[in-house]
Design an enzyme around this catalytic site. Structure first.
Site, mmCIF file in Angstrom:
data_model
loop_
_atom_site.group_PDB
_atom_site.id
_atom_site.type_symbol
_atom_site.label_atom_id
_atom_site.label_comp_id
_atom_site.label_asym_id
_atom_site.label_seq_id
_atom_site.Cartn_x
_atom_site.Cartn_y
_atom_site.Cartn_z
ATOM 1 N N VAL A 15 48.157 50.885 31.166
ATOM 2 C CA VAL A 15 48.884 50.426 32.351
ATOM 3 C C VAL A 15 49.927 49.370 31.964
ATOM 4 O O VAL A 15 51.068 49.409 32.441
ATOM 5 C CB VAL A 15 47.900 49.870 33.419
ATOM 6 C CG1 VAL A 15 48.666 49.439 34.665
ATOM 7 C CG2 VAL A 15 46.848 50.902 33.782
ATOM 8 N N GLU A 130 46.747 45.810 44.510
ATOM 9 C CA GLU A 130 46.901 47.162 45.052
ATOM 10 C C GLU A 130 46.354 48.239 44.116
ATOM 11 O O GLU A 130 45.726 49.215 44.553
ATOM 12 C CB GLU A 130 48.388 47.436 45.335
ATOM 13 C CG GLU A 130 48.677 48.759 45.994
ATOM 14 C CD GLU A 130 47.999 48.893 47.352
ATOM 15 O OE1 GLU A 130 48.420 48.212 48.282
ATOM 16 O OE2 GLU A 130 47.028 49.664 47.478
ATOM 17 N N VAL A 133 42.327 49.860 43.586
ATOM 18 C CA VAL A 133 41.721 51.003 44.278
ATOM 19 C C VAL A 133 42.769 52.092 44.406
ATOM 20 O O VAL A 133 43.871 51.846 44.897
ATOM 21 C CB VAL A 133 41.225 50.622 45.695
ATOM 22 C CG1 VAL A 133 40.602 51.836 46.377
ATOM 23 C CG2 VAL A 133 40.225 49.490 45.632
ATOM 24 N N LYS A 206 35.083 50.462 43.933
ATOM 25 C CA LYS A 206 36.224 50.678 44.828
ATOM 26 C C LYS A 206 35.768 50.699 46.289
ATOM 27 O O LYS A 206 36.460 50.185 47.176
ATOM 28 C CB LYS A 206 36.927 51.989 44.456
ATOM 29 C CG LYS A 206 37.569 51.924 43.073
ATOM 30 C CD LYS A 206 37.980 53.299 42.608
ATOM 31 C CE LYS A 206 38.649 53.257 41.243
ATOM 32 N NZ LYS A 206 38.810 54.598 40.655
#
Ligand code: NAP
Length: 428
Positions: A15, A130, A133, A206
């Site tokens: 990421v 953000e 999940v 989550k």
């Protein structure tokens, strides 16, 4: 504030590198929307000598995350390293120093979110998550901000792409669980240790975050009843298909009066339900509200680029606040809510039994179910002789009564084995 907001990244992996590339590729659009440029000042990684495909000079990398947090050139700390520690300590230090934080770390937010939310509120700085999940699917902000005027009653979602991929392969290619898991591993969809995914724990983290946001509460993963997909048999997937259902791993958060029920388990979903059409590694979250009715959020729940899109959205918002003023939502005003145990739930059940093949067996089993207030919606017999099986779908029944019936069935002489149990969700 200057016209540049400088980001300190903790983590430059899947990421993190996608975030660096996205900030570079979309720099002009982001500047337009944030009102200032957003640049990466420093990146902490474990191994700064590792080659990374990013448009950033090597001297921006360090192996000391504390240095990034403390750097006076860093305005925002963006945590993309994962795990609870040292991420928690680093983010508490950033917030204590008055630096806003963006994170994609579901494990940290689900287990220690309260501590972070409280400090962010006390310090008056932003905390955005953000991407924690649903990866690239906007969900936290729609729930917290767009639906601030709504009373959300229920959130039902497919929030783990790995298990959805495995169940899709089992459904569409008639693979058994082990073969489908092997294929997912070969394609790189599964972590080195698949337990968190297949055991439902990733989805439970989550689910805890979703329940906390949707119901202004403090729900942690330990509050979420969790079953994984390890015991889902190919036979059940085939029976489900014949009955008009698809098997999915669902995360469900509901408000029942003032209490919350949160659970993750495999379930049969009618094939006409929108969640039944969510295939492969895609995620979707179905939100039911008093006035807005039913909403569905669908997309890629993981992967570097989709997740980076959500992270950069948070960074642009934080940058806008730093540049032009304003603050994001706070998560500290919560309502104390009880968590309803799964035993108090009402559900429909699918039950498959290996039975002795002789007259009167069905009547004996029906009597056990009836005694425990479980009424049968449909039943059929499969196979004969040594392979005789009875497959039931019940009407809605109390979980406690259903469990008592199963305990009786397990010792009933005409029942050789309770082969499987699944809940049925999403029926009108
Ligand atoms: N991948 C996804 O699709 C996805 C989706 C949604 C959310 N997330 C979340 O995003 C976060 C990052 O995931 P990822 O897939 O990018 O992980 P990753 O590829 O394993 O990257 C982790 C990065 O953190 C660095 N790192 C780890 N521990 C460190 C330490 N103690 N000190 C300094 N650097 C450290 C690693 O350095 P090296 O590179 O040197 O090893 C690496 O750059 C996690 O919280 C994850 O749950 C990921």
């Amino acid at each position: 504030m200057s016209d540049v907001v400088r980001v300190g990244l903790l983590g430059g992996g899947t990421v993190g590198t996608a975030v660096i590339r996205l900030l570079h590729e979309h720099a002009d659009e982001i500047a337009l929307r944030a009102g200032c440029r957003v640049e990466v000042a420093r990146v902490a990684v474990r191994d700064p000598s590792k080659r990374r495909e990013v448009p950033l000079p090597p001297d921006r990398f360090t192996d000391d995350p504390q240095l990034v947090v403390d750097d006076p050139d860093v305005d925002v700390v963006c945590e993309l390293m994962g795990g609870v520690e040292p991420a928690r300590t680093l983010l508490l230090a950033a917030l204590a120093a008055g630096k806003p934080v963006v994170t994609a770390n579901k494990e940290l937010v689900a287990t220690r979110g309260r501590e972070l939310f409280d400090l962010a509120a006390a310090k008056g700085v932003d905390l955005y998550f953000e991407a924690a999940v649903g990866g690239g699917i906007p969900l936290i902000r729609p729930l917290k901000e767009s639906l601030a005027g709504e009373r959300v009653r229920r959130v039902l979602g497919i929030v783990n792409g790995t298990t959805n991929y495995i169940l899709t392969r089992m459904t569409e290619d008639q693979m058994d669980f082990d073969d489908a898991l092997g294929q997912a591993q070969r394609l790189g969809f599964v972590e080195a240790d698949p337990t968190a995914d297949v055991g439902g724990h990733d989805a439970a983290a989550k689910c805890a975050i979703i329940a906390s946001i949707a119901f202004d509460a403090n729900v942690i993963p330990a509050d979420v009843y969790t079953e994984g997909i390890e015991r889902v048999a190919i036979d059940d997937i085939e029976y489900a298909a014949r009955l008009g259902y698809v098997v999915k791993l669902l995360a469900i958060a509901e408000l029942d009066g003032d209490a919350i029920a949160a659970r993750v388990h495999p379930a049969m979903v009618p094939d006409s339900h929108p969640l039944a059409a969510v295939r492969g590694s895609f995620n979707a979250v179905f939100v039911e509200g008093d006035k807005a009715g039913e909403l569905m959020f669908y997309g890629r729940g993981a992967g570097g680029d989709p997740t980076a899109a959500a992270v950069v959205g948070d960074l642009a918002t934080v940058a806008r606040h730093l540049h032009s003023g304003g603050r994001g939502p706070v998560f500290t005003r919560i309502i104390e809510r009880a968590v309803r145990p799964i035993e108090d739930n009402d559900d429909q059940f699918y039950l498959r039994l290996q039975v002795v093949d002789r007259p009167g067996v069905l009547a004996e089993i029906a009597a056990v179910l009836g005694r425990n207030d479980v009424s049968i919606r449909s039943v059929w017999q499969e196979g004969a002789g040594e392979d005789a099986q009875l497959v039931f779908v019940t009407h809605r029944a109390h979980e406690r009564g259903f469990r008592a019936a199963v305990r009786e069935l397990e010792v009933l002489p005409v029942v050789e084995e309770v082969r499987s149990i699944l809940r049925v969700e999403g029926e009108e």
